[in-house]
Scaffold this motif. Structure first.
Motif, PDB file in Angstrom:
ATOM      1  N   PHE A  74      52.530  51.021   1.979  1.00 38.72           N
ATOM      2  CA  PHE A  74      53.987  51.144   1.988  1.00 38.72           C
ATOM      3  C   PHE A  74      54.378  52.196   0.956  1.00 38.72           C
ATOM      4  CE2 PHE A  74      53.409  48.304  -1.581  1.00 38.72           C
ATOM      5  CZ  PHE A  74      54.452  48.594  -2.446  1.00 38.72           C
ATOM      6  N   ARG A  75      55.600  52.692   1.094  1.00 41.03           N
ATOM      7  CA  ARG A  75      56.098  53.739   0.179  1.00 41.03           C
ATOM      8  C   ARG A  75      57.550  53.457  -0.162  1.00 41.03           C
ATOM      9  NH1 ARG A  75      56.970  56.626  -3.665  1.00 41.03           N
ATOM     10  NH2 ARG A  75      56.852  58.898  -3.685  1.00 41.03           N
ATOM     11  N   CYS A  76      57.856  53.449  -1.468  1.00 34.61           N
ATOM     12  CA  CYS A  76      59.231  53.387  -1.945  1.00 34.61           C
ATOM     13  C   CYS A  76      59.567  54.737  -2.566  1.00 34.61           C
ATOM     14  CB  CYS A  76      59.407  52.286  -2.982  1.00 34.61           C
ATOM     15  SG  CYS A  76      59.328  50.626  -2.326  1.00 34.61           S
ATOM     16  N   GLY A  77      60.704  55.279  -2.274  1.00 32.69           N
ATOM     17  CA  GLY A  77      61.073  56.557  -2.843  1.00 32.69           C
ATOM     18  C   GLY A  77      62.408  57.043  -2.352  1.00 32.69           C
ATOM     19  N   SER A  78      62.776  58.248  -2.772  1.00 34.17           N
ATOM     20  CA  SER A  78      64.058  58.846  -2.420  1.00 34.17           C
ATOM     21  C   SER A  78      63.890  59.818  -1.262  1.00 34.17           C
ATOM     22  CB  SER A  78      64.662  59.605  -3.615  1.00 34.17           C
ATOM     23  OG  SER A  78      64.841  58.741  -4.716  1.00 34.17           O
ATOM     24  N   THR A  79      64.932  59.974  -0.469  1.00 35.64           N
ATOM     25  CA  THR A  79      64.956  60.973   0.599  1.00 35.64           C
ATOM     26  C   THR A  79      66.102  61.937   0.345  1.00 35.64           C
ATOM     27  OG1 THR A  79      66.359  59.556   1.972  1.00 35.64           O
ATOM     28  CG2 THR A  79      63.967  59.382   2.288  1.00 35.64           C
ATOM     29  N   HIS A  80      66.051  63.097   0.999  1.00 35.91           N
ATOM     30  CA  HIS A  80      67.006  64.165   0.729  1.00 35.91           C
ATOM     31  C   HIS A  80      67.540  64.724   2.034  1.00 35.91           C
ATOM     32  CE1 HIS A  80      65.197  64.136  -3.312  1.00 35.91           C
ATOM     33  NE2 HIS A  80      64.045  64.052  -2.663  1.00 35.91           N
ATOM     34  N   GLY A  81      68.788  65.095   2.061  1.00 34.02           N
ATOM     35  CA  GLY A  81      69.378  65.718   3.234  1.00 34.02           C
ATOM     36  C   GLY A  81      70.608  66.500   2.840  1.00 34.02           C
ATOM     37  N   ARG A  82      71.063  67.414   3.745  1.00 35.00           N
ATOM     38  CA  ARG A  82      72.240  68.224   3.451  1.00 35.00           C
ATOM     39  C   ARG A  82      72.952  68.557   4.753  1.00 35.00           C
ATOM     40  NH1 ARG A  82      71.649  73.460   5.056  1.00 35.00           N
ATOM     41  NH2 ARG A  82      69.539  74.243   5.350  1.00 35.00           N
ATOM     42  N   PRO A  83      74.216  68.858   4.645  1.00 34.85           N
ATOM     43  CA  PRO A  83      74.919  69.381   5.817  1.00 34.85           C
ATOM     44  C   PRO A  83      74.348  70.732   6.217  1.00 34.85           C
ATOM     45  CG  PRO A  83      76.459  68.613   4.148  1.00 34.85           C
ATOM     46  CD  PRO A  83      75.104  68.622   3.511  1.00 34.85           C
ATOM     47  N   ALA A  84      74.532  71.118   7.462  1.00 36.06           N
ATOM     48  CA  ALA A  84      73.930  72.355   7.968  1.00 36.06           C
ATOM     49  C   ALA A  84      74.405  73.587   7.219  1.00 36.06           C
ATOM     50  CB  ALA A  84      74.229  72.494   9.463  1.00 36.06           C
ATOM     51  N   SER A  85      75.610  73.543   6.621  1.00 35.41           N
ATOM     52  CA  SER A  85      76.162  74.721   5.930  1.00 35.41           C
ATOM     53  C   SER A  85      75.788  74.791   4.447  1.00 35.41           C
ATOM     54  CB  SER A  85      77.686  74.717   6.059  1.00 35.41           C
ATOM     55  OG  SER A  85      78.215  73.536   5.462  1.00 35.41           O
ATOM     56  N   ALA A  86      75.074  73.784   3.934  1.00 37.02           N
ATOM     57  CA  ALA A  86      74.741  73.773   2.497  1.00 37.02           C
ATOM     58  C   ALA A  86      73.713  74.839   2.178  1.00 37.02           C
ATOM     59  CB  ALA A  86      74.232  72.394   2.103  1.00 37.02           C
ATOM     60  N   PRO A  87      73.733  75.417   0.947  1.00 36.33           N
ATOM     61  CA  PRO A  87      72.769  76.483   0.581  1.00 36.33           C
ATOM     62  C   PRO A  87      71.380  75.923   0.327  1.00 36.33           C
ATOM     63  CG  PRO A  87      74.142  75.924  -1.300  1.00 36.33           C
ATOM     64  CD  PRO A  87      74.689  75.159  -0.133  1.00 36.33           C
ATOM     65  N   LEU A  88      70.403  76.842   0.254  1.00 38.33           N
ATOM     66  CA  LEU A  88      69.045  76.459  -0.087  1.00 38.33           C
ATOM     67  C   LEU A  88      68.985  76.085  -1.558  1.00 38.33           C
ATOM     68  CD1 LEU A  88      67.036  79.268   1.745  1.00 38.33           C
ATOM     69  CD2 LEU A  88      67.502  76.963   2.577  1.00 38.33           C
ATOM     70  N   VAL A  89      67.909  75.361  -1.970  1.00 43.23           N
ATOM     71  CA  VAL A  89      67.705  75.011  -3.363  1.00 43.23           C
ATOM     72  C   VAL A  89      66.576  75.838  -3.939  1.00 43.23           C
ATOM     73  CG1 VAL A  89      68.555  72.687  -3.059  1.00 43.23           C
ATOM     74  CG2 VAL A  89      66.137  73.138  -2.744  1.00 43.23           C
TER      75      VAL A  89
END
Length: 623
Positions: free
Chosen positions: A608-623
């Motif tokens: 099993f895995r516990c952790g955070s996930t990430h997402g952005r709107p389609a118009s958000a800039p790159l990181v």
């Protein structure tokens, strides 16, 4: 780098260099290396010449009958040096000896006469550049004694990795203090040959004496009380006169304490052998007796000094002020350097002569023509020196110490020791007391220590008496104050500012290996975890109890839908995006299995895995 023999002179006892290195590593600072010195001269002996006569077939050679000692009969040695005399003692390399450079001596004929070894010059011994004559020895050691033992050059360099917060370990006295605390003994400055008595030991001679800021009743402080204060180009000005030299402190922020002594009638020349040997034992090149004396104090007490030629100081004056923008100075390395207003300069009545705390100039340096010396002993603001050194791109032994912080309270002891040494090796006299410009005198810092706090932080019981003994051993003054200990911090320990620093001192002096190595019950903090973290902890615990293993996967992976966040500088094309879900990463981890380890993942293993996930709107800039 410190010298074993120098440490022995301070401790008054012999020490084993390996044992000293181990003690320092365990209790003070890591030792990088222990380097033996002059071991290549182990085959060279002390020998006495019992007869000298002309070589029968060479006008410039002589035949010397040499007593090698050890009960052996005298041997004949062919020698080309003109200074060999009957009855004198010289270094002698017998047949079979190996000299520096790997040369092995053999018995051979020189102009028809067999030579059984070699009498040696300083250059052949690797102890100097003089090869005009055989090195004459002034020693009472009998023939047959090893040369390095007879002249006292058998030594070891102990190379210490000194941390930035321990400037006290940059000198022999500081290192000797640490060794005395562990190995036992008392640190005392050795008498200066030719000074006629023991040197002043300073406030911590027995490593327990108190030092304080001088009062108006003290000799040095009385001189500091006489000068006047007035407004000047840099604000407040502290000034005074010593033996005809006008001294002005216009930048008390850059130089909180500034001392000047004048010594007249010196004779500048080569240093006596003992002083030259002290400096060469730590890799320093002897220059002349006055400069070598200041360097000796630097490496003995960690106090940088500078000697001016009084005749080359215009005024004569010494002015400590902020440098003017664009002001130039030619430093001792023959480089023209441009100063800024952020730097402190030591000037005479017309021009700068020293970049304060960093490097002097050739215009006021001591030479063989010097008759009168102005000796500077100062404390410069560490941050100012660090910035100056970086801006000019130059470093020195002095700047290395000033930017870490030296002992402001120990300056009077250092300047007295320096004056005594200069007079002993170069002659002259000090006609007036030292001028001490100290606008804002300071006292030793006092920290209150709770003995129960020591035991609680260290996790083991430490008796109050042991705490007092450990701290007193390295120069702290400890006095009972009801349920606490009032601890005066010596000036050479600028890193000790809080109670917890004293607890750390107790721990390192007692020895970290003396504490139990098992993990005992502890509470990491008093603030409870957030509800979300408590929930995750319960989930993890139940899954593990059910037979699952927690997987640790990267938060990076391939694109996983339009909301995936891309990375500008990915480590690889396969891991160029932040994960949007946990399951794909867990599946990839299982698919790779034990790749690279040669192991297979059991098919029935549950992860099993516990952790955070990430997402952005389609118009958000790159990181």
């Amino acid at each position: 780098i410190v010298s074993r023999r120098w440490l022995e002179a301070l401790l008054g006892r012999s020490i084993d260099p390996r044992e000293a290195a181990e003690c320092l590593t365990l209790h003070a600072a890591a030792v990088d290396a222990v380097v033996p010195l002059h071991q290549e001269l182990g085959d060279v002996l002390v020998a006495r010449v019992v007869e000298v006569r002309k070589h029968p077939d060479a006008d410039r050679l002589s035949l010397c009958l040499v007593d090698p000692g050890g009960g052996a009969p005298p041997v004949e040695v062919v020698c080309g040096a003109p200074n060999v005399q009957t009855g004198k003692v010289y270094p002698y390399a017998p047949v079979g000896a190996v000299l520096p450079g790997g040369l092995k001596l053999e018995r051979k004929k020189i102009r028809g006469v067999e030579s059984n070894g070699m009498l040696l010059s300083a250059k052949e011994l690797g102890l100097g550049a003089d090869h005009s004559g055989i090195l004459e020895l002034d020693t009472a050691a009998p023939p047959g004694t090893r040369f390095i033992d007879a002249v006292g050059i058998a030594d070891h360099q102990i190379v210490i990795d000194v941390p930035p917060n321990r400037p006290d370990l940059l000198c022999h006295k500081g290192v000797a203090r640490e060794l005395a605390a562990v190995l036992g003994g008392t640190v005392k400055l050795p008498p200066i040959p030719g000074a006629g008595g023991a040197a002043p030991a300073g406030g911590d001679a027995a490593l327990g004496g108190r030092r304080r800021a001088p009062s108006a009743r003290d000799g040095v402080a009385a001189r500091a009380a006489e000068p006047g204060a007035a407004a000047g180009p840099s604000g407040r000005v502290i000034s005074g006169v010593v033996d005809g030299v006008d001294v002005r402190l216009e930048d008390p922020e850059g130089a909180p304490r500034y001392m000047i002594a004048v010594i007249r009638g010196v004779r500048v020349g080569p240093s006596p052998q003992w002083l030259a040997d002290r400096l060469t034992s730590i890799g320093q090149r002897p220059i002349n007796n006055v400069v070598d004396a200041t360097n000796y104090i630097l490496f003995e007490l960690n106090q940088p000094l500078h000697a001016f030629d009084l005749a080359r100081l215009r005024g004569p004056a010494v002015i400590v002020r902020r440098a003017r923008p664009g002001e130039k100075i030619v430093t001792l390395d023959s480089v023209i350097r441009t100063l800024t207003a952020d730097m402190t300069a030591i000037c005479d009545a017309e021009r700068p002569t020293i970049v304060a705390g960093v490097m002097g100039s050739a215009e006021s340096e001591v030479s063989t023509e010097t008759k009168d010396v102005v000796l500077e002993c100062a404390y410069f603001q560490p941050t100012r020196i660090r910035r100056t050194r970086r801006a000019l791109g130059v470093s020195s032994e002095s700047s290395y110490r000033f930017e870490r912080g030296i002992d402001m309270l120990g300056m009077p002891d250092a300047v007295r020791r320096a004056v005594e040494l200069i007079v002993a090796v170069a002659g002259g006299e000090q006609r007036e007391p030292v001028l001490d410009l100290w606008p804002e005198p300071q006292q030793e810092r006092t920290i209150f220590l709770r003995p129960d706090r020591v035991s609680r932080l260290l996790g083991t019981a430490i008796e109050r008496s042991e705490t007092e003994q450990l701290l007193s051993a390295v120069g702290f003054f400890v006095a009972p104050k009801e349920a606490r200990l009032a601890v005066q911090v010596p000036g050479w320990r600028p890193d000790v500012t809080r109670e917890v620093d004293l607890v750390e001192e107790v721990a390192r002096l007692k020895g970290y290996d003396a504490f139990p190595d098992e993990l005992r019950p502890y509470r990491p903090g008093t603030v409870p975890d957030a509800p979300e973290e408590q929930t995750r902890a319960r989930v993890r615990d139940r899954l593990v109890r059910a037979g699952f293993l927690e997987a640790r996967t990267l938060s990076l992976g391939p694109p996983d839908g339009p909301e995936t966040v891309a990375i500008r500088n990915p480590l690889s094309a396969e891991e160029a995006h932040l994960r949007r879900r946990l399951l794909p990463g867990l599946i990839r981890s299982r698919a790779r299995g034990g790749a690279g380890s040669g192991e297979r993942v059991p098919p029935r293993r549950m992860d099993f895995r516990c952790g955070s996930t990430h997402g952005r709107p389609a118009s958000a800039p790159l990181v």
